[in-house]
Design an enzyme around this catalytic site. Structure first.
Site, PDB file in Angstrom:
ATOM      1  CG  HIS A   5      -4.755  -7.485  -5.437  1.00 54.45           C
ATOM      2  ND1 HIS A   5      -6.024  -7.949  -5.163  1.00 54.45           N
ATOM      3  CD2 HIS A   5      -3.981  -7.858  -4.384  1.00 54.45           C
ATOM      4  CE1 HIS A   5      -6.023  -8.579  -3.989  1.00 54.45           C
ATOM      5  NE2 HIS A   5      -4.794  -8.545  -3.503  1.00 54.45           N
ATOM      6  CB  SER A  39       7.580   1.653  -4.151  1.00 57.89           C
ATOM      7  OG  SER A  39       7.269   0.392  -3.605  1.00 57.89           O
TER       8      SER A  39
END
Length: 565
Positions: free
Chosen positions: A273, A476
Site C-alpha cells: 500500500h 483472500s
C-alpha cells in the site's frame, strides 16, 4: 414553554430505549415492525399526566424567562392548549425532534433477530438501486451545492433539504453497486445516533485521561484490549489506539520502527500500500521496494539478497497481510526464517504488519497462518471500517508498549501524553467500533468472514466460466480479473484498476444476486468492446496469466492420473 422541549426529548429517549428492549423480544408488544411506529406517537401528554411538576435544568446557560436566577421548580400545564405553541417556539436543547425524518433507516428492516443480520440499515446488501433522474443529478451540481456568501445570494439557491434528499438517493445508488473497494456497507448503528450531538474527542493518549471530559476512552480501551486478545498480545505488554484509518496506523507503526532503529532500512514489496512508502518519505528513511511473485507476495529470495547486502544496518520490514490489489499475504514465518538464516539478531530488526483488511479476517479462518504477537513482530495496523463496517473511516494501531516510550511526550495543556499521530481524535469512531464488536461478537464476525471467502470463490468461478481471466489468492476475498475495456462499466461498479487488471473485493454486502448481475454485464461489455490485451510483456495481466497461481487462468483442467502417465 421551552421546558416542554426538554421533557419531550427525555421522554423520547425513554421510549426509544423501551422500544429497543421490546424489539429484543419478538413476542412482546414492541416487535421489530412496531419499533419505529412507537417513535412517531406523541409522548408529551402521557408525561404531563404522570406529574405536574418536574425539576429540570436548561442546557442553555441563560435562565428561562419564567425561571429565577437560582433555578427552581417549574410547573407543567395540565391542559393541551400549550402544545401548539410549544411546536412553534424555538427549542433550547440539542435533542432530536420526533418530527425529524430519519433518511438513513428503512423501518421495515429494523430489529431482525440475528446479531449480525441487523447490520444493513439501508439496503446495501439488497438489490441494485435505480440511477438518479436528471433533476436529481442537477440538484448535486457545483452550482446548486455552492455556499452563498450573503443573504442576497442565498435567496436564489436550492433548498438544503432538497439537496440532501438527492444526495441520499445518490449514496443508496452508489452503495448498491459498490464492488471495487474493501468497505463493509452492511451495518446499523441507529442506537448511537443520540451520541452524534456530542463533541467526543479522545485527545491525547487513550490510557491517560486528559482534562477534557467528553471522551470515549473507556470504549477505546475496550476495543484495544479486544484486538490485543485477538492477536495474542500478553497482558500489559501492548499499547494501541483507534486511528482515523489504516494509513495512520501504518504511519505510526513505521514511525516507531524508525525511532527504534534510526539508521535502519525499510524493506517492503512493490505491491505494498502506498502509505508505507509515504511514511518512508515523511520520515526520510532509506527504503527498498522488493519485487513480487506473480501472485503478489514479496519475492523472498530478493528480500534475502537485499538484507544480506546491507548487514551493517538494522532491518525494518513491512509484512503485508493482504496486498492492496491482489490480496496476497506475505509469509511471515518464511520472512522470520530468512532473518534467522542471515543471523540477524532480534535487537537488529523490527517488523510491522500492514493488516488493513485481512488481519481482521485471518484469525477467523480455519488453518490460516498465525499472525500474532506470540511471534517477534512489533506492530500491526488494521482498518476498522473495512471488515467491521463503520460510517466513518477508522482503524486500530497496536504495538509493543516499550516502543511507544520512544515517542512519548508530556503535554501539560492536555494533562496527558502525546503518543499518537493526531492530536484531537474522533471519539465517535471508538464508540462505533466498540458497538460493532459487541453486537457482532466472535460468531458474527466469523460468519461474515466465511461469507466473504465463499462468495469470492463463487465470483471467481462465474468469471472463469464466462471465459475471462480471473484469479483469487488463498486467504483472500479479492478477486482479480482482466480490466474491462469500457470505462463506463468500471465507474458504474466502482472497480479499482491497476494498468490492465481490475479487482472486486467481496465484502458482506456483496451477494450472489449482485454477482450474477455483475457477470452478466461484464460479458455484455466483453462482447461489445472486446477483451483487454496486456499493455506490455511484464504487465499485471501477464502476471495474472502466470502458471505460478496454479491451474489455468481461464478454466482449470485436471487430467486423470492414469491418462497423464
Amino acid at each position: 414553554m421551552a421546558m416542554r422541549s426538554i421533557v419531550r426529548s427525555a421522554a423520547s429517549r425513554a421510549s426509544r430505549a423501551a422500544s429497543r428492549r421490546s424489539a429484543a423480544h419478538p413476542g412482546g408488544a414492541g416487535s421489530a415492525r412496531s419499533m419505529h411506529l412507537h417513535l412517531q406517537r406523541p409522548l408529551l401528554p402521557n408525561v404531563a399526566s404522570a406529574a405536574t411538576t418536574v425539576d429540570v435544568r436548561f442546557k442553555s446557560s441563560l435562565p428561562a424567562p419564567d425561571e429565577d436566577e437560582a433555578g427552581g421548580t417549574l410547573s407543567l400545564p395540565s391542559d393541551e392548549e400549550s402544545l401548539a405553541a410549544h411546536e412553534a417556539e424555538p427549542h433550547l436543547d440539542n435533542n432530536t425532534s420526533n418530527n425529524v425524518l430519519d433518511y438513513t433507516s428503512d423501518p421495515l428492516k429494523a430489529g431482525t433477530p440475528s446479531p449480525w443480520a441487523v447490520f444493513d440499515a439501508w439496503g446495501a446488501g439488497e438489490g441494485i438501486v435505480d440511477p438518479l433522474s436528471a433533476e436529481e443529478e442537477d440538484m448535486l451540481s457545483p452550482e446548486k451545492v455552492r455556499i452563498p456568501m450573503d443573504d442576497g445570494e442565498k435567496a436564489g439557491v436550492a433548498d438544503e433539504s432538497d439537496i440532501l434528499e438527492s444526495y441520499d438517493k445518490l449514496l443508496k445508488r452508489k452503495s448498491s453497486v459498490h464492488f471495487g473497494y474493501p468497505y463493509n456497507l452492511m451495518y446499523n448503528h441507529e442506537e448511537l445516533y443520540e451520541f452524534m450531538k456530542y463533541s467526543i474527542n479522545n485527545l491525547g493518549d487513550p490510557f491517560i485521561t486528559s482534562n477534557y471530559g467528553v471522551h470515549s476512552r473507556q470504549f477505546e480501551c475496550a476495543v484495544i484490549d479486544f484486538f490485543a486478545d485477538l492477536w495474542k498480545a500478553e497482558k500489559d505488554s501492548y499499547w494501541g489506539y483507534v486511528t482515523t484509518c489504516g494509513t495512520e496506523g501504518n504511519l505510526h507503526g513505521i514511525l516507531l520502527a524508525r525511532e527504534c532503529h534510526p539508521d535502519g532500512i525499510l524493506y517492503s514489496s512493490r505491491e505494498t500500500h502506498y502509505s508505507i512508502f509515504k511514511a518512508a518519505r515523511y520520515y526520510r528513511m532509506d527504503a527498498k521496494a522488493i519485487p513480487t511473485l506473480p501472485m503478489g507476495e514479496i519475492d523472498y529470495d530478493a528480500l534475502a539478497s537485499e538484507i544480506a547486502k546491507n548487514r551493517d544496518r538494522p532491518v525494518i520490514i513491512n509484512v503485508n497481510i493482504g496486498t492492496t490489489v491482489k490480496g496476497a499475504v506475505d509469509n511471515l514465518d518464511r520472512i522470520l526464517r530468512i532473518l534467522k538464516n542471515l543471523q540477524i539478531p532480534r535487537e537488529r530488526y523490527h517488523i510491522h504488519c500492514d493488516g488493513a483488511l485481512f488481519a481482521m479476517m485471518m484469525p477467523f479462518v480455519d488453518w490460516a497462518p498465525e499472525v500474532s504477537f506470540r511471534k517477534p513482530i512489533d506492530s500491526i495496523a488494521v482498518s476498522g471500517h473495512k471488515m467491521l463496517g463503520c460510517p466513518m473511516p477508522c482503524g486500530i494501531a497496536l504495538s509493543r508498549k516499550e516502543h511507544v516510550k520512544k515517542v512519548e511526550q508530556r503535554i501539560d495543556y492536555l494533562n496527558s501524553v502525546d503518543t499518537t499521530i493526531m492530536g484531537s481524535r474522533n471519539g465517535q469512531a471508538a464508540l462505533y467500533l466498540w458497538y460493532s464488536l459487541r453486537k457482532k461478537g466472535i460468531a458474527g464476525i466469523k460468519r461474515d468472514v466465511a461469507h466473504c471467502l465463499e462468495t469470492a470463490q463463487y465470483l471467481r468461478d462465474k468469471i472463469t466460466e464466462a471465459g475471462l481471466t480471473c484469479r483469487l489468492n488463498d486467504l483472500s476475498s479479492t478477486v482479480v480479473l482482466e480490466r474491462p475495456t469500457d470505462d463506463a462499466f468500471i465507474k458504474r461498479w466502482q472497480l479499482a484498476c491497476e494498468e490492465d487488471i481490475a479487482h472486486v473485493v467481496v465484502m458482506p454486502n456483496v451477494t450472489k444476486l449482485k454477482i450474477d448481475k455483475f457477470v452478466e454485464e461484464l460479458v455484455e461489455c466483453k462482447d461489445k468492446f472486446g477483451r483487454m490485451k496486456p499493455v506490455r510483456e511484464d504487465s499485471p495481466l501477464r502476471k495474472l496469466q502466470s502458471s505460478s497461481w496454479g491451474g489455468s487462468y481461464v478454466a482449470p483442467t485436471v487430467g486423470d492420473f492414469k491418462e497423464d502417465r
